[in-house]
Design a protein around this motif. Sequence first.
Motif, short mmCIF file in Angstrom:
data_model
loop_
_atom_site.label_atom_id
_atom_site.label_comp_id
_atom_site.label_asym_id
_atom_site.label_seq_id
_atom_site.Cartn_x
_atom_site.Cartn_y
_atom_site.Cartn_z
N SER A 75 -9.90 9.37 4.34
CA SER A 75 -10.65 10.13 3.34
C SER A 75 -11.63 11.11 3.96
O SER A 75 -12.00 12.11 3.35
N THR A 79 -8.15 15.39 1.69
CA THR A 79 -8.56 15.39 0.30
C THR A 79 -7.48 14.72 -0.53
O THR A 79 -6.29 14.98 -0.34
N ASP A 81 -6.81 12.55 -4.63
CA ASP A 81 -7.37 12.04 -5.88
C ASP A 81 -7.27 10.52 -5.90
O ASP A 81 -6.73 9.90 -4.98
N ASN A 82 -7.78 9.90 -6.96
CA ASN A 82 -7.82 8.44 -7.05
C ASN A 82 -6.42 7.84 -7.09
O ASN A 82 -6.19 6.76 -6.51
N THR A 84 -3.67 9.00 -5.71
CA THR A 84 -3.11 9.04 -4.35
C THR A 84 -3.75 7.97 -3.49
O THR A 84 -3.06 7.29 -2.72
#
Length: 204
Positions: A75, A79, A81-82, A84
Motif C-alpha cells: 500500500s 494505489t 481501492d478497498n 482490491t
Amino acid sequence: MTDFLNVHPIKPQPRLIKQAAEFLKTGVVVYPTDSYYALGCLQSNSRAVERIRQIRGLEAQHYFTLSCKDLSQISAYATMDNATFRLIKGHIPGPYTFILKAGKAVGRKLYHPSRRTIAFRVQAHPVAAALLQEIDEAIITTTLVLANHDAPLPYDDMRDSLKNKVDAVLDAGICEECPTTVLDFTETPPRLVRAGGGEVDTLE
C-alpha cells in the motif's frame, strides 16, 4: 567477490539474514523465492538496478517486480481501492504477482511509463520473508536468468555462474521451479495474465 551464505530453508539463521541485509543495502543479492531463485536490490540503489540489468541482459524498457513483506507495505508503493485490497489479502503470501498502479514512492524508471503500473509480490518462502522483514523495504526482484539465456539458472550451476557477478547468494538449497500466477488488478474484474504456482479460486 561473491559470498555464499548457507541458510536453512525453513528456519533461516538470523545472523545470516542480517548479513544478507547488509549486502542488500549496497549491492545485489540472490535469494530463494516461491518461484525460482531471484536477483534482488533496493530501488533506491540505481547502480545496483543497472547491475541487475547487465546480469540479465535487460533493456531499459524492462520493468521490475517489487517484493514486499506484507500488504501494508504494498500500500505504501501502490494505489488500490478497498475491493482490491481484500482480494489481494486473500492470495498472499505465496507464488503470486499482482499488477497495480504505481504510487509516488516508486521510482519512475521502474514502472510502465504509459500505464504507470508495476508488479508486486509477497513472499511465502521463509528465507525471502525473513530478508524482507529485516530490510523493512521493498526489494526489486527479478527471476535469476542470466544474459543470453532463456531459462532460470539451475541450482547446481549457481556457484560457478555467479562468482563475482553478485555480492551475496543466500543458498537455501533447491526451491520451487514454477512461475508465479500473475493477476492484473488494474482491470475490472481482475485479469489472469498467467497461470502459475498460485491457485486462483475466485477473482469476483
